[in-house]
Design an enzyme around this catalytic site. Structure first.
Site, PDB file in Angstrom:
ATOM      1  N   THR A 211       0.851  -1.203   0.000  1.00 57.96           N
ATOM      2  CA  THR A 211       0.000   0.000   0.000  1.00 57.96           C
ATOM      3  C   THR A 211       0.883   1.248   0.000  1.00 57.96           C
ATOM      4  O   THR A 211       2.087   1.162  -0.305  1.00 57.96           O
ATOM      5  CB  THR A 211      -0.999  -0.025   1.181  1.00 57.96           C
ATOM      6  OG1 THR A 211      -1.933   1.049   1.018  1.00 57.96           O
ATOM      7  CG2 THR A 211      -0.322   0.135   2.542  1.00 57.96           C
ATOM      8  N   ASN A 212       0.327   2.394   0.311  1.00 58.27           N
ATOM      9  CA  ASN A 212       1.122   3.631   0.317  1.00 58.27           C
ATOM     10  C   ASN A 212       0.720   4.489   1.509  1.00 58.27           C
ATOM     11  O   ASN A 212      -0.118   4.091   2.322  1.00 58.27           O
ATOM     12  CB  ASN A 212       0.941   4.378  -1.008  1.00 58.27           C
ATOM     13  CG  ASN A 212      -0.516   4.668  -1.285  1.00 58.27           C
ATOM     14  OD1 ASN A 212      -1.192   5.322  -0.505  1.00 58.27           O
ATOM     15  ND2 ASN A 212      -1.030   4.155  -2.401  1.00 58.27           N
TER      16      ASN A 212
END
Ligand code: CTP
Length: 402
Positions: A211-212
């Protein structure tokens, strides 16, 4: 939402009167002007002086006491109010409002008011569930008065039951929705907004994902700001934050899931705002079971393949829709953002520099440049994401009306 609103707060006599003090403080903090009317029995629980000090206005109790001869207090307060809030509302006062009885300051004023009325009952469970109370509540609701459902929990009587004064957050949430329903002149009335928020999660196996850093706060703030301007809002999100009940929240995790939801809802959308940090790549072959270290080499390679570009796909198929994108950049902010605006066929793009530590990802502040399809440029200085969201929605409104 409550800023500059005139709220007549009517306090009636139950143990929850002390919670109305906090509610009053919240209204004031939100920027509302508040005038308080109390029943005699309410004054037995909390001294009116508390309400007077916090509201900075005289508290009205006696219908026949007129401190200013120019006007009648109970009529003046009902004419002045944009909204009337009865909190806490006892079964006695609910019965009186239902039957148009005007035998004290609060009930006389409520009979005279033309403002929308919002009632927050708080009482013993048996009193609340009593058939007469329920019938009276029904009468109020049939008349367009909003009656909140009390919370269930520990009551003053020492046992669990339904009848508690609801959480302040829920009252505010429901009150704001009620005000929006009663406001005809909001600029986004009739518009359908679709907003995306958060960083997508791309599965490696059932327990791991890529993810980020996106927190989703901007998306939530945009959804809220559009809703407060009267829009009908749907939020497609990977992140969890508080949200008014009237905003439809659709939880997703991957870019593919987000794409499917947005693609389905797009036709009926007027404005799409993509704040989501959509992962550009996903894992090419996800493992169905947890990857075990013993079965893996010291060095492993995870192959990635491209995700759909949701915004670009919507840009290709748009007809009437107004499309807003976000550009997270670390250099050449305006140049890259303008390229994205053109490439994805957008109407507006909000560019921010994510290399800075004091703005952007995972903090509450941002500083952005807003660019429009017809070459307008607005520089928005560093401020809270909520403020930025309000400004972005304002600019969208201007463009929709241009
Ligand atoms: N976006 C999208 N789908 C993707 C990637 C991005 O819908 N697969 C949207 C984002 O929500 C944002 C806009 O496109 O509104 C720009 O996203 P950004 O990540 O800044 O740009 P990219 O097109 O991914 O380009 P790059 O990562 O190379 O800067």
């Amino acid at each position: 939402m409550l800023k500059d609103k005139n709220i007549a707060l009517y306090v009636t006599g139950g143990i929850a009167v002390y919670k109305a003090v906090d509610l009053l403080r919240t209204f004031i903090k939100e920027g509302a002007n508040v005038r308080v009317g109390m029943t005699e029995s309410a004054t037995k629980f909390v001294n009116p002086l508390t309400f007077q000090v916090l509201s900075r206005n005289e508290v009205h109790i006696d219908t026949f006491y007129e401190s200013t001869p120019e006007h009648l207090a109970h009529i003046h307060i009902s004419d002045w109010a944009d909204i009337a809030v009865v909190a806490p509302a006892t079964t006695n006062t609910i019965a009186k409002i239902a039957h148009g009885i005007a035998d004290n300051f609060v009930t006389s004023s409520l009979v005279a008011t033309k403002a929308p009325v919002f009632v927050v009952p708080a009482m013993n469970t048996d009193m609340y569930e009593n058939q007469a109370t329920q019938a009276n509540i029904q009468t109020l609701e049939n008349r367009g008065i909003k009656v909140l459902e009390p919370d269930t929990g520990f009551l003053a009587e020492g046992y669990e039951g339904k009848g508690r004064f609801p959480d302040k957050e829920r009252i505010l949430d429901e009150l704001e929705s009620f005000i929006i329903q009663h406001s005809e002149d909001l600029p986004l009335k009739g518009y359908k907004f679709l907003v995306s928020a958060g960083g997508t999660e791309e599965r490696i196996d059932p327990v791991r994902y890529i993810t980020n850093d996106s927190s989703g706060k901007t998306g939530y703030a945009i959804a809220r700001a559009a809703y407060y301007q009267g829009a009908d809002v749907q939020l497609v999100t990977t992140a969890e934050h508080p949200l008014p009940n009237a905003i439809e929240k659709i939880k997703v995790s991957s870019a593919d899931e987000m794409y499917q939801v947005i693609d389905k809802l797009f036709e009926l959308t007027d404005v799409l705002v993509m704040t989501a940090a959509v992962a550009d790549y996903k894992v090419a072959s996800q493992s169905k079971s947890k990857m075990k270290k013993d079965e893996l080499a010291d060095k492993i390679v995870i192959e990635l393949e491209e995700n759909p570009d949701i915004l670009k796909a919507m840009g290709n198929k748009k007809d009437k829709q107004f499309l807003v994108g976000f550009a997270a950049e670390t250099e050449n902010l305006e140049e890259y953002a303008r390229k994205k605006l053109e490439k994805k066929n957008l109407d507006m793009i909000i560019a921010n520099d994510v290399s800075r530590e004091d703005t952007g990802f995972n903090v509450d502040f941002n500083e952005v440049i807003i660019l429009t399809k017809d070459d307008k440029r607005f520089d928005i200085s560093r401020q809270t994401k909520n403020n930025i969201a309000r400004i972005v929605v304002e600019k969208i409104i201007n463009e929709l009306n241009a």
